[in-house]
Design a protein around this motif. Structure first.
Motif, short mmCIF file in Angstrom:
data_model
loop_
_atom_site.label_atom_id
_atom_site.label_comp_id
_atom_site.label_asym_id
_atom_site.label_seq_id
_atom_site.Cartn_x
_atom_site.Cartn_y
_atom_site.Cartn_z
N SER A 80 -37.05 3.80 -25.49
CA SER A 80 -36.25 4.03 -24.30
C SER A 80 -34.89 3.36 -24.41
N MET A 81 -34.85 2.12 -24.89
CA MET A 81 -33.58 1.43 -25.02
C MET A 81 -32.70 2.08 -26.08
N THR A 82 -33.31 2.62 -27.12
CA THR A 82 -32.54 3.33 -28.14
C THR A 82 -31.88 4.57 -27.55
N THR A 83 -32.60 5.27 -26.67
CA THR A 83 -32.02 6.42 -25.98
C THR A 83 -30.87 5.99 -25.07
N ILE A 84 -31.04 4.87 -24.39
CA ILE A 84 -29.98 4.33 -23.53
C ILE A 84 -28.71 4.08 -24.34
N TYR A 85 -28.87 3.45 -25.48
CA TYR A 85 -27.71 3.12 -26.31
C TYR A 85 -27.04 4.40 -26.84
N ALA A 86 -27.84 5.35 -27.30
CA ALA A 86 -27.29 6.60 -27.82
C ALA A 86 -26.56 7.38 -26.73
N LEU A 87 -27.10 7.38 -25.51
CA LEU A 87 -26.42 8.05 -24.40
C LEU A 87 -25.10 7.36 -24.09
N GLY A 88 -25.07 6.03 -24.21
CA GLY A 88 -23.81 5.32 -24.02
C GLY A 88 -22.77 5.74 -25.04
N LEU A 89 -23.18 5.93 -26.30
CA LEU A 89 -22.25 6.40 -27.33
C LEU A 89 -21.76 7.81 -27.02
N PHE A 90 -22.66 8.66 -26.55
CA PHE A 90 -22.29 10.04 -26.20
C PHE A 90 -21.28 10.06 -25.06
N TRP A 91 -21.54 9.30 -24.01
CA TRP A 91 -20.64 9.29 -22.87
C TRP A 91 -19.30 8.65 -23.19
N ARG A 92 -19.27 7.75 -24.17
CA ARG A 92 -17.99 7.19 -24.59
C ARG A 92 -17.06 8.31 -25.07
N VAL A 93 -17.60 9.21 -25.88
CA VAL A 93 -16.81 10.33 -26.40
C VAL A 93 -16.43 11.29 -25.27
N MET A 94 -17.39 11.61 -24.40
CA MET A 94 -17.12 12.57 -23.33
C MET A 94 -16.08 12.02 -22.34
N SER A 95 -16.15 10.74 -22.05
CA SER A 95 -15.16 10.13 -21.15
C SER A 95 -13.75 10.31 -21.71
N ASP A 96 -13.60 10.04 -22.99
CA ASP A 96 -12.27 10.19 -23.61
C ASP A 96 -11.80 11.64 -23.59
N ILE A 97 -12.74 12.58 -23.83
CA ILE A 97 -12.39 14.00 -23.81
C ILE A 97 -11.89 14.42 -22.43
N PHE A 98 -12.60 14.01 -21.38
CA PHE A 98 -12.25 14.43 -20.02
C PHE A 98 -10.93 13.80 -19.55
N ILE A 99 -10.72 12.54 -19.87
CA ILE A 99 -9.49 11.88 -19.44
C ILE A 99 -8.29 12.46 -20.20
N ASP A 100 -8.49 12.77 -21.47
CA ASP A 100 -7.40 13.40 -22.23
C ASP A 100 -7.13 14.81 -21.73
N LEU A 101 -8.16 15.50 -21.25
CA LEU A 101 -7.98 16.83 -20.65
C LEU A 101 -7.01 16.74 -19.47
N ALA A 102 -7.21 15.75 -18.61
CA ALA A 102 -6.33 15.59 -17.44
C ALA A 102 -4.90 15.28 -17.87
N ARG A 103 -4.76 14.47 -18.92
CA ARG A 103 -3.41 14.16 -19.42
C ARG A 103 -2.72 15.43 -19.90
N ARG A 104 -3.42 16.25 -20.66
CA ARG A 104 -2.83 17.47 -21.20
C ARG A 104 -2.54 18.47 -20.07
N TYR A 105 -3.35 18.49 -19.04
CA TYR A 105 -3.12 19.37 -17.89
C TYR A 105 -1.82 19.00 -17.18
N ARG A 106 -1.56 17.71 -17.06
CA ARG A 106 -0.38 17.27 -16.31
C ARG A 106 0.91 17.46 -17.09
N ILE A 107 0.81 17.61 -18.40
CA ILE A 107 2.04 17.87 -19.17
C ILE A 107 2.14 19.35 -19.55
N GLY A 108 1.25 20.18 -18.99
CA GLY A 108 1.35 21.62 -19.16
C GLY A 108 0.66 22.19 -20.39
N GLU A 109 -0.06 21.39 -21.14
CA GLU A 109 -0.75 21.90 -22.33
C GLU A 109 -2.05 22.62 -21.99
#
Length: 381
Positions: free
Chosen positions: A161-190
């Motif tokens: 269970s703890m291994t799954t917790i850690y792996a999900l944390g790694l997954f969400w780290r990537v997704m968080s960066d993707i979503f925040i960068d999406l908003a940045r690109r939206y605001r500059i018209g990309e």
């Protein structure tokens, strides 16, 4: 979000996409979600809010993986930024990020057990690593030594269970960066349309696809690999796709919304037939205790970009139903994420002229379209 037999009201002039239409969209690189300015505004902004929330979820889950392994009383597991009386008081008042939703997602992944990581849990290498961890921890933990002697399956299950917790944390780290960068690109018209959103997420998933998922714990002076590099586990196939399966499609029935009584037969005994995930749910956040998606909506409400706040103020009933509106926008955004995951895992490039490649892509698209037919397709309009 609570699953039910009710459907969202549909605009009479619009028809729900059927399976053939879903296949056509997947094979023609047409977004599942209707490409409208309102959808673009909602999806980008709600994903920015979700990205900020995922940042906190990710840091907390990784912290748990590093500090809470085999802790019998992890009462301070949510205080990854440090413990203080002020933080405890805010926590008790509910003035905080609701990490319970993160735990709900982890439990859904762990319980449904799909993908390469779950298969690795059954390997001799992982079982050996678990025994090594238990042996090292038992040297200074008499309670663990006693419990492991009485119930030898308990500690290995806790490690899984703890291994799954850690792996999900790694997954969400990537997704968080993707979503925040999406908003940045939206605001500059990309990013100017829904298809751009899907492509951005797809490209982010593909870029991280081969990133290794590893987990090493340190106990005293010794370190143990629970997910070693040689296991060959990677971001997209072994964590991202199983996450979509467990959280977007299957999910788990929430206590108080359906009967767990076996005689009532409200819950299928076959986990693969579960339809409690985000893509099936009716947008009815109860805001009651113990309904994890309601907690997630509250977390996003606390982090809404001003553009989306203004949009909600002129739609629906403004603040009176803002959590419902967030839920609707979030569900639309999850169709975009699912769309991106399908596009990123197509067997062959969509533009391939080879008949065998086209046939493989069609079979893949048809399999996904079959799953999507049971979802809230009205959210795509």
């Amino acid at each position: 979000m609570i699953t039910s037999t009710q459907s969202l009201p549909q605009t009479p002039a619009q028809a729900l996409p059927d399976q053939d239409e879903l296949v056509r969209r997947l094979l023609s690189d047409t977004p599942l979600l209707a490409d409208t300015p309102d959808h673009l505004l909602q999806v980008v902004n709600v994903l920015e809010s979700y990205g900020l929330v995922l940042d906190a979820y990710s840091r907390n889950l990784i912290h748990q993986g590093n500090t809470q392994l085999l802790n019998p009383f992890p009462v301070l597991r949510f205080f990854h930024e440090g413990f203080s009386l002020d933080r405890l008081w805010s926590h008790l008042l509910g003035d905080r990020i609701n990490f319970e939703y993160a735990e709900y997602c982890q439990k859904a992944m762990f319980w449904h057990g799909t993908g390469g990581m779950d298969a690795y849990f059954d390997s001799d290498a992982f079982k050996s690593a678990c025994q090594q961890v238990i042996g090292l921890r038992s040297r200074r933990d008499p309670l663990l030594r006693l419990v492991n002697g009485l119930y030898p399956g308990f500690a290995p299950e806790a490690i899984r269970s703890m291994t799954t917790i850690y792996a999900l944390g790694l997954f969400w780290r990537v997704m968080s960066d993707i979503f925040i960068d999406l908003a940045r690109r939206y605001r500059i018209g990309e990013v100017a349309c829904v298809l751009d959103v899907v492509h951005h997420i797809r490209d982010g998933l593909v870029a991280a696809a081969a990133s290794p998922i590893t987990y090493k714990v340190t106990l005293g002076d010794e370190s143990v690999w629970l997910l070693p590099p040689e296991a060959g586990l990677t971001f997209l196939v072994d964590v991202a796709v199983p996450y979509v399966e467990a959280v977007f499609f299957r999910g788990m029935p929430f206590l108080g919304t359906v009967s767990y009584n076996a005689q009532a037969r409200q819950i299928s005994p076959d986990q693969s037939q579960f339809k409690y995930g985000a893509l099936y749910a009716d947008p009815v956040p109860s805001m009651g205790a113990g309904i994890p998606p309601s907690l997630c909506m509250q977390d996003m409400f606390r982090n809404l970009p001003e553009e989306l706040n203004v949009w909600y103020a002129s739609h629906g009933r403004s603040d009176a139903d803002v959590h419902v509106q967030i839920c609707v926008s979030f569900q639309k955004s999850m169709f975009c994420v699912t769309n991106a995951a399908i596009a990123g895992t197509m067997p062959h490039p969509l533009e391939s002229p080879e008949p065998c490649d086209q046939a493989a892509n069609r079979a893949y698209a048809e399999a996904w379209a079959g799953r999507l037919m049971g979802c809230q397709r009205g959210a795509l309009l």
